[in-house]
Write an enzyme that holds these catalytic residues in place. Structure first.
Site, PDB file in Angstrom:
ATOM      1  N   ASP A  97       0.830  -1.206   0.000  1.00 56.16           N
ATOM      2  CA  ASP A  97       0.000   0.000   0.000  1.00 56.16           C
ATOM      3  C   ASP A  97       0.867   1.261   0.000  1.00 56.16           C
ATOM      4  OD1 ASP A  97       0.746  -0.904   2.617  1.00 56.16           O
ATOM      5  OD2 ASP A  97      -0.584   0.588   3.506  1.00 56.16           O
ATOM      6  N   GLU A 127       0.044  -1.300   5.746  1.00 54.53           N
ATOM      7  CA  GLU A 127       1.055  -0.772   6.664  1.00 54.53           C
ATOM      8  C   GLU A 127       0.759   0.671   7.019  1.00 54.53           C
ATOM      9  OE1 GLU A 127       4.654   1.186   8.172  1.00 54.53           O
ATOM     10  OE2 GLU A 127       3.564   1.693   6.347  1.00 54.53           O
TER      11      GLU A 127
HETATM   12 ZN   LIG Z   1       6.523   2.421   4.294  1.00 56.06          ZN
END
Ligand SMILES: [Zn+2]
Length: 514
Positions: free
Chosen positions: A136, A203
């Site tokens: 992401d 994340e």
């Molecule tokens: Zn990162």
């Protein structure tokens, strides 16, 4: 007239004084000697390691990273905005771009959109290693679109750079690792130790559905890992003031994260008849106290070790200071407190990030609310932060409570004396000749924290050479990576896997001399 007794006593006292002075003088000499010896002992060490053969990287590698940048796998705070299609597209893209990896390795989808690859090793007794990254990327901040010299998801290669959101953070790691494995497969390499690749999909919004699920899955399978390598530090080029050589900053610990909510409720009313302090005033005063009375600064192992490693690069005066931290620590800590970057390395930081109160200029608000974000230094804890806030705010009208999206305790500190750290160090030195390898305190949170129960050797290092200008682009406009730096990163990952394999060989030989 002086009596004889008095005269004797004065002679004795003069003698004692002399002895004390001589002792002090000798002590000072010894101290200076010791300081100098420590300084000389810290003098430039040969940083050279046999450079690894310059492995040719396919010209198409940059284009493959650019292709991944074009898939807008944006992390959204609002789960409803999550774009499944984009993640599915990226999976399909990786499948096409790395055919050998997808034929030879077991691929599992975890938490719906994260990826776990397994490349089984021949030697079941060698502990696996796990390089990781995240799929992401952060969104483009509204209003900054026009600042981009190349559209953020265009994945253009211009002037020797791959441009776009994720080019550094963190598709360079994901694609770089996959390139390395694809190359090794083409070379006919077979690993001794099992290799896992873990790529989370959330994340940037906490990692709870991605990396955390992967770690739990591996734990349920009884996996122990020799080493985990995630993002964190980089090869700093001018990131540390006063150091001209590149510094490979290997994160050996990461700070914790906690947001504390402060709320004040008052009876409100008309602004023509205000009390001495409104809800806004009460809460502002509390925040001002928190900014004034910060949690104490101190030198924890990661930053102390970093200073010791880079000390030889400084001029003599600074070398004396850094090589003798046992003596100069208070001075050094005060210096580090002076800039935001270094201050974050020596204390739990306090950041007031949200303040909400009032709706109309002639109405006293009945409530004011603030959020204070703390980044917690190893050695402190979430509980210690809450306690600190209660003590400093010290106002019964202000309610203090832990809130926020998630809470993370600071990580453990990985040892730099382990064989795994040396493996990393050797690999960095052979692929980035001339670089200083220094332990580093990561001041943000990474997905690596979810693997704490699986390994004691957790390192956070993205092998990209970055200047302060590059790091500012990472969550901002014009993120881009130099093609030649990306190629060097691929060489690093490839060499790491080769070196880790040799190491497993030696471990195996030691177990069974036949
Ligand atoms: Zn990162």
């Amino acid at each position: 007239m002086m009596t004889q007794a008095a005269h004797r006593s004065r002679t004795t006292s003069t003698g004692t004084k002399r002895k004390v002075l001589r002792g002090l003088f000798l002590g000072a000499l010894l101290l200076i000697g010791f300081v100098l010896v420590r300084t000389v002992a810290s003098s430039p060490a040969p940083t050279a390691a046999p450079p690894a053969a310059l492995v040719a990287i396919a010209e198409t590698a940059a284009e493959r990273l650019a292709g991944a940048v074009r898939v807008p796998t944006i992390a959204h705070e609002d789960p409803a905005a999550f774009d499944r299609e984009a993640f599915r597209d990226l999976h399909a893209y990786l499948n096409r771009a790395f055919p050998r990896v997808h034929r030879a390795l077991r691929t599992e989808t975890v938490g719906e959109h994260s990826l776990l690859y397994t490349w089984p090793g021949k030697n079941a007794s060698a502990e696996p290693i796990l390089p990781m990254g995240h799929l992401d990327v952060v969104p483009i901040e509204p209003g900054t679109e026009k600042q981009w010299q190349q559209p953020p998801f265009s994945g253009r290669i211009v002037d020797g750079f791959i441009w776009g959101r994720g080019a550094i953070d963190n598709k360079s790691a994901v694609l770089g690792i996959l390139e390395a494995v694809e190359m090794l497969l083409a070379e006919g390499f077979t690993p001794n130790r099992t290799l896992y690749l873990a790529f989370g999909h959330d994340e940037e919004v906490g990692g709870t559905h991605g990396a955390r699920q992967i770690a739990e899955l591996l734990k349920s399978r009884g996996v122990r890992l020799a080493m985990v390598l995630d993002e964190g530090g980089v090869i700093g080029d001018g990131l540390l003031p006063g150091v001209s050589l590149p510094v490979a900053m290997v994160g050996i610990a990461e700070k914790g994260f906690a947001t504390i909510d402060l709320t004040t409720k008052t009876s409100g009313g008309h602004s023509s008849l205000p009390p001495k302090q409104s809800a806004v005033g009460i809460l502002s005063a509390a925040i001002a106290r928190l900014e004034k009375h910060q949690m104490p600064a101190r030198l924890e192992a990661p930053t102390r070790q970093m200073l010791e490693r880079v000390a030889p690069e400084f001029g003599f005066a600074n070398r004396v200071v850094f090589a003798n931290l046992w003596l100069t620590k208070p001075l050094v800590v005060r210096q580090l407190e002076a800039t935001a970057t270094t201050n974050a390395m020596v204390r739990t930081t306090t950041a007031a990030t949200i303040f909400q109160a009032g709706t109309k200029d002639n109405v006293l608000p009945t409530q004011a609310r603030a959020a204070i974000n703390f980044r917690i230094l190893p050695g402190d804890s979430v509980a210690a932060v809450v306690e600190h806030v209660r003590r400093v705010v010290n106002d019964p009208r202000v309610e203090v409570r832990g809130g926020g999206r998630f809470i993370a305790e600071p990580s453990a500190v990985s040892s730099t004396k382990s064989e795994e750290f040396r493996l990393l160090e050797r690999t960095i030195r052979s692929t980035t000749p001339g670089a200083i390898v220094a332990p580093y305190q990561v001041v943000v949170v990474t997905d690596a924290r979810y693997f704490a129960a699986l390994s004691s050797n957790i390192f956070r290092f993205l092998p990209l050479r970055l200047t302060p200008v590059d790091t500012a682009r990472m969550h901002g406009a014009n993120e881009r990576v130099r093609v030649k730096d990306y190629e060097a990163a691929i060489r690093f990952y490839r060499q790491l896997l080769v070196n880790a394999n040799d190491h497993a060989d030696r471990q195996y030989a030691a177990l069974d001399p036949q």
